[in-house]
Design an enzyme around this catalytic site. Structure first.
Site, short mmCIF file in Angstrom:
data_model
loop_
_atom_site.label_atom_id
_atom_site.label_comp_id
_atom_site.label_asym_id
_atom_site.label_seq_id
_atom_site.Cartn_x
_atom_site.Cartn_y
_atom_site.Cartn_z
N ASP A 69 0.88 -1.16 0.00
CA ASP A 69 0.00 0.00 0.00
C ASP A 69 0.92 1.22 0.00
O ASP A 69 2.10 1.12 0.35
CB ASP A 69 -0.89 -0.02 1.25
CG ASP A 69 -1.83 1.17 1.32
OD1 ASP A 69 -2.47 1.49 0.29
OD2 ASP A 69 -1.91 1.80 2.39
N ASP B 166 -0.03 5.00 1.08
CA ASP B 166 -0.21 5.91 2.21
C ASP B 166 -0.26 5.13 3.52
O ASP B 166 -1.08 4.24 3.69
CB ASP B 166 -1.49 6.73 2.04
CG ASP B 166 -1.49 7.56 0.76
OD1 ASP B 166 -0.39 7.90 0.27
OD2 ASP B 166 -2.58 7.85 0.24
#
Length: 177
Positions: free
Chosen positions: A7, A9
């Protein structure tokens, strides 16, 4: 092929409840870029899969998202790292699309693009939906305590077998040992 799905953020860069809406707001978590470079050096292909509903909500446009991702890739290059792909879902949270995590659409696209079976491959996230999307296609879940990870750790729906680490650098140290 050694492939890892990250991922963005909360894993690579600091997250914000107000979204990362500009390149200026994108700030790497200490050690994350170097961790990706270590993965590259150890022969891993590194791919990002990120929900970017700020596009669908009109908070920023595709040019801005591209500029944020360009800042990330340039910062990675400065420490000898690279990404082999950036996949994202631009749809708002209420979308019924198949690409928004926790649905596995982005992971299916990754498997097709790289012609791999994702079974057992690591997925690293800071939220439940990151891990659920990966687990849906057989990935091994890794939770970082950066970003929303500390809150996610307490979620009773955390996938069984999730490994929990303080940050991306700690996961990479284990994977490249």
């Amino acid at each position: 092929m050694k492939l890892i799905v990250l991922d963005r953020d909360g894993v690579i860069n600091f997250d914000s409840d107000q979204f990362i809406k500009s390149p200026e707001e994108w700030k790497p978590i200490p050690g994350s870029l170097e961790a990706i470079a270590r993965l590259n050096e150890a022969g891993w292909r590194v791919v990002v899969a990120s929900n970017q509903s700020g596009v669908g909500r009109g908070l920023f446009d595709m040019d801005t998202l591209n500029a944020i991702n360009e800042k990330m890739t340039k910062a990675l290059a400065q420490v000898g790292g690279r990404l082999d792909g950036i996949f994202f879902c631009p749809h708002p949270a209420d979308s019924t699309c198949e690409c928004r995590k926790p649905k596995p659409g982005m992971f299916i696209q990754i498997a097709e693009r790289f012609n791999v079976d994702l079974a057992g491959m690591p997925v690293v996230g800071d939220s439940l939906r990151d891990l659920q999307a990966g687990v849906a296609v057989g990935c091994k879940p890794y939770l970082v305590l950066t970003g929303k990870g500390a809150k996610t750790q307490a979620d009773p729906a955390l996938p069984e077998g999730t490994e929990i680490h303080p940050d991306l650098a700690a996961i990479v140290a284990q994977l490249t040992a």
